[in-house]
Design a protein around this motif. Structure first.
Motif, PDB file in Angstrom:
ATOM      1  N   ARG A 104       0.253  -3.466   7.519  1.00 48.11           N
ATOM      2  CA  ARG A 104       1.033  -2.248   7.256  1.00 48.11           C
ATOM      3  C   ARG A 104       0.130  -1.002   7.214  1.00 48.11           C
ATOM      4  O   ARG A 104       0.627   0.107   7.028  1.00 48.11           O
ATOM      5  N   GLY A 105      -1.182  -1.201   7.352  1.00 45.72           N
ATOM      6  CA  GLY A 105      -2.092  -0.066   7.403  1.00 45.72           C
ATOM      7  C   GLY A 105      -3.019   0.070   6.219  1.00 45.72           C
ATOM      8  O   GLY A 105      -3.875   0.960   6.202  1.00 45.72           O
ATOM      9  N   ALA A 106      -2.893  -0.794   5.216  1.00 49.76           N
ATOM     10  CA  ALA A 106      -3.762  -0.697   4.042  1.00 49.76           C
ATOM     11  C   ALA A 106      -5.186  -1.087   4.399  1.00 49.76           C
ATOM     12  O   ALA A 106      -5.417  -1.981   5.211  1.00 49.76           O
ATOM     13  N   PHE A 107      -6.143  -0.409   3.813  1.00 54.66           N
ATOM     14  CA  PHE A 107      -7.556  -0.704   4.047  1.00 54.66           C
ATOM     15  C   PHE A 107      -8.368  -0.695   2.759  1.00 54.66           C
ATOM     16  O   PHE A 107      -9.563  -0.957   2.765  1.00 54.66           O
ATOM     17  N   GLY A 108      -7.740  -0.375   1.643  1.00 53.25           N
ATOM     18  CA  GLY A 108      -8.421  -0.353   0.356  1.00 53.25           C
ATOM     19  C   GLY A 108      -7.399  -0.322  -0.761  1.00 53.25           C
ATOM     20  O   GLY A 108      -6.191  -0.366  -0.525  1.00 53.25           O
ATOM     21  N   VAL A 109      -7.878  -0.265  -1.989  1.00 53.79           N
ATOM     22  CA  VAL A 109      -6.986  -0.193  -3.153  1.00 53.79           C
ATOM     23  C   VAL A 109      -7.431   0.963  -4.060  1.00 53.79           C
ATOM     24  O   VAL A 109      -8.614   1.307  -4.081  1.00 53.79           O
ATOM     25  N   PRO A 110      -6.451   1.534  -4.759  1.00 58.92           N
ATOM     26  CA  PRO A 110      -5.031   1.207  -4.743  1.00 58.92           C
ATOM     27  C   PRO A 110      -4.313   1.831  -3.548  1.00 58.92           C
ATOM     28  O   PRO A 110      -4.623   2.942  -3.148  1.00 58.92           O
ATOM     29  N   THR A 111      -3.375   1.077  -3.003  1.00 61.17           N
ATOM     30  CA  THR A 111      -2.493   1.585  -1.954  1.00 61.17           C
ATOM     31  C   THR A 111      -1.059   1.476  -2.454  1.00 61.17           C
ATOM     32  O   THR A 111      -0.708   0.494  -3.117  1.00 61.17           O
ATOM     33  N   PHE A 112      -0.270   2.484  -2.136  1.00 61.84           N
ATOM     34  CA  PHE A 112       1.118   2.512  -2.556  1.00 61.84           C
ATOM     35  C   PHE A 112       2.017   2.629  -1.332  1.00 61.84           C
ATOM     36  O   PHE A 112       1.688   3.338  -0.379  1.00 61.84           O
ATOM     37  N   PHE A 113       3.142   1.940  -1.370  1.00 65.88           N
ATOM     38  CA  PHE A 113       4.149   2.078  -0.328  1.00 65.88           C
ATOM     39  C   PHE A 113       5.459   2.496  -0.956  1.00 65.88           C
ATOM     40  O   PHE A 113       5.978   1.822  -1.856  1.00 65.88           O
ATOM     41  N   VAL A 114       5.979   3.623  -0.497  1.00 69.24           N
ATOM     42  CA  VAL A 114       7.336   4.048  -0.846  1.00 69.24           C
ATOM     43  C   VAL A 114       8.138   3.854   0.424  1.00 69.24           C
ATOM     44  O   VAL A 114       8.004   4.630   1.376  1.00 69.24           O
ATOM     45  N   GLY A 115       8.918   2.786   0.484  1.00 60.34           N
ATOM     46  CA  GLY A 115       9.506   2.389   1.749  1.00 60.34           C
ATOM     47  C   GLY A 115       8.384   2.014   2.697  1.00 60.34           C
ATOM     48  O   GLY A 115       7.506   1.226   2.357  1.00 60.34           O
ATOM     49  N   ASP A 116       8.378   2.604   3.875  1.00 58.55           N
ATOM     50  CA  ASP A 116       7.312   2.334   4.844  1.00 58.55           C
ATOM     51  C   ASP A 116       6.207   3.383   4.788  1.00 58.55           C
ATOM     52  O   ASP A 116       5.261   3.324   5.576  1.00 58.55           O
ATOM     53  N   GLU A 117       6.342   4.342   3.878  1.00 60.40           N
ATOM     54  CA  GLU A 117       5.367   5.424   3.792  1.00 60.40           C
ATOM     55  C   GLU A 117       4.199   5.007   2.902  1.00 60.40           C
ATOM     56  O   GLU A 117       4.393   4.613   1.755  1.00 60.40           O
ATOM     57  N   MET A 118       2.992   5.087   3.449  1.00 60.23           N
ATOM     58  CA  MET A 118       1.802   4.622   2.733  1.00 60.23           C
ATOM     59  C   MET A 118       1.040   5.783   2.104  1.00 60.23           C
ATOM     60  O   MET A 118       0.925   6.868   2.684  1.00 60.23           O
ATOM     61  N   PHE A 119       0.522   5.526   0.900  1.00 59.67           N
ATOM     62  CA  PHE A 119      -0.339   6.475   0.197  1.00 59.67           C
ATOM     63  C   PHE A 119      -1.543   5.698  -0.330  1.00 59.67           C
ATOM     64  O   PHE A 119      -1.377   4.669  -0.976  1.00 59.67           O
ATOM     65  N   TRP A 120      -2.731   6.196  -0.045  1.00 61.40           N
ATOM     66  CA  TRP A 120      -3.938   5.498  -0.491  1.00 61.40           C
ATOM     67  C   TRP A 120      -4.676   6.325  -1.536  1.00 61.40           C
ATOM     68  O   TRP A 120      -4.911   7.518  -1.351  1.00 61.40           O
ATOM     69  N   GLY A 121      -5.052   5.654  -2.615  1.00 59.05           N
ATOM     70  CA  GLY A 121      -5.891   6.273  -3.624  1.00 59.05           C
ATOM     71  C   GLY A 121      -5.107   6.817  -4.810  1.00 59.05           C
ATOM     72  O   GLY A 121      -3.983   7.285  -4.679  1.00 59.05           O
ATOM     73  N   LYS A 122      -5.729   6.750  -5.969  1.00 58.77           N
ATOM     74  CA  LYS A 122      -5.091   7.256  -7.188  1.00 58.77           C
ATOM     75  C   LYS A 122      -4.805   8.744  -7.104  1.00 58.77           C
ATOM     76  O   LYS A 122      -3.917   9.255  -7.789  1.00 58.77           O
ATOM     77  N   GLU A 123      -5.543   9.451  -6.257  1.00 58.40           N
ATOM     78  CA  GLU A 123      -5.342  10.892  -6.101  1.00 58.40           C
ATOM     79  C   GLU A 123      -4.016  11.215  -5.417  1.00 58.40           C
ATOM     80  O   GLU A 123      -3.595  12.378  -5.396  1.00 58.40           O
ATOM     81  N   ARG A 124      -3.350  10.195  -4.844  1.00 57.29           N
ATOM     82  CA  ARG A 124      -2.092  10.425  -4.129  1.00 57.29           C
ATOM     83  C   ARG A 124      -0.865  10.159  -4.995  1.00 57.29           C
ATOM     84  O   ARG A 124       0.260  10.180  -4.505  1.00 57.29           O
ATOM     85  N   LEU A 125      -1.080   9.932  -6.276  1.00 56.08           N
ATOM     86  CA  LEU A 125       0.054   9.571  -7.127  1.00 56.08           C
ATOM     87  C   LEU A 125       1.100  10.677  -7.209  1.00 56.08           C
ATOM     88  O   LEU A 125       2.295  10.397  -7.310  1.00 56.08           O
ATOM     89  N   ALA A 126       0.667  11.927  -7.160  1.00 55.15           N
ATOM     90  CA  ALA A 126       1.638  13.024  -7.163  1.00 55.15           C
ATOM     91  C   ALA A 126       2.498  12.967  -5.903  1.00 55.15           C
ATOM     92  O   ALA A 126       3.714  13.240  -5.951  1.00 55.15           O
ATOM     93  N   GLN A 127       1.889  12.584  -4.783  1.00 53.17           N
ATOM     94  CA  GLN A 127       2.650  12.452  -3.538  1.00 53.17           C
ATOM     95  C   GLN A 127       3.612  11.265  -3.613  1.00 53.17           C
ATOM     96  O   GLN A 127       4.721  11.320  -3.077  1.00 53.17           O
ATOM     97  N   VAL A 128       3.175  10.201  -4.275  1.00 54.19           N
ATOM     98  CA  VAL A 128       4.060   9.052  -4.482  1.00 54.19           C
ATOM     99  C   VAL A 128       5.286   9.493  -5.282  1.00 54.19           C
ATOM    100  O   VAL A 128       6.430   9.169  -4.935  1.00 54.19           O
ATOM    101  N   ALA A 129       5.058  10.262  -6.351  1.00 52.75           N
ATOM    102  CA  ALA A 129       6.162  10.751  -7.175  1.00 52.75           C
ATOM    103  C   ALA A 129       7.118  11.616  -6.361  1.00 52.75           C
ATOM    104  O   ALA A 129       8.344  11.507  -6.481  1.00 52.75           O
TER     105      ALA A 129
END
Length: 208
Positions: free
Chosen positions: A170-195
């Motif tokens: 699905r495109g993950a290459f490290g942790v933490p990785t988050f998926f909201v549906g099919d949309e991927m966000f990598w890194g704790k710095e992306r938590l605002a984008q996840v929200a």
């Protein structure tokens, strides 16, 4: 009513997974979403994706390495986290992650994750030692012997491999990785984008 949810791809051996784990309860409370924890093998993911841990990746770029550590410490301070670098780091976390999959099957997943995360990143325990891991789990009120035995079953090992391969696909290459549906966000710095993504219609993980 369908509950909003997102996936959290993690490995307890990665300190950034710990940091994300500690702040996810607030994010979930703020967004009304559920975090679906997906245990993977970070070492296995690195092999599949030809990635490396930051200390190795930035070995020849000390300014980048130092800045990564600066941002790490800023995150810890901002969220008032009881983080402490484990004196045994780096620790091979493969058995711990097999244990996480085993804990899913034994219906004690979140208590397991919390016990291991705390031992690893707050108490400085040698979680590479199975005897110490069993003691940690027993102290947390879990059946350490049963979890360690379950973690060594071939089906559990295969499930962890499958989780890891699926994350890479699905495109993950490290942790933490988050998926909201099919949309991927990598890194704790992306938590605002996840929200933000969780507030966007039609982005629940159930949709993909």
């Amino acid at each position: 009513m369908v509950t909003k949810s997102f996936e959290f791809i993690f490995d307890v051996g990665g300190p950034n997974s710990y940091l994300a784990h500690k702040v996810l309860p607030k994010l979930c409370a703020d967004t009304g979403a559920e975090a679906i924890y997906v245990p993977i093998s970070l070492g296995g993911l690195f092999k599949i994706t030809n990635n490396q841990a930051p200390l190795m990746r930035y070995a020849d770029t000390p300014a980048k390495r130092d800045y990564e550590m600066l941002e790490f410490n800023r995150f810890v301070s901002k969220h008032h986290l009881p983080f402490s670098m484990n004196p045994h780091f780096p620790i091979n976390s493969l058995q711990l992650m097999r244990g996480a999959v085993a804990a899913q099957h034994l219906d004690c997943f979140m208590p397991y994750v919390e016990a291991v995360m705390t031992a690893m990143w707050e108490q400085g325990s040698n979680v590479g030692d199975p005897t110490e891991v069993q003691a940690i789990l027993d102290k947390a009120g879990l059946d350490g012997a049963a979890l360690l035995a379950k973690a060594n079953e071939s089906e559990i090992k295969a499930e962890l491999i499958a989780n890891t391969e699926a994350a890479a696909a699905r495109g993950a290459f490290g942790v933490p990785t988050f998926f909201v549906g099919d949309e991927m966000f990598w890194g704790k710095e992306r938590l605002a984008q996840v929200a933000e993504a969780l507030q966007t219609p039609h982005t629940n993980s159930d949709d993909h």
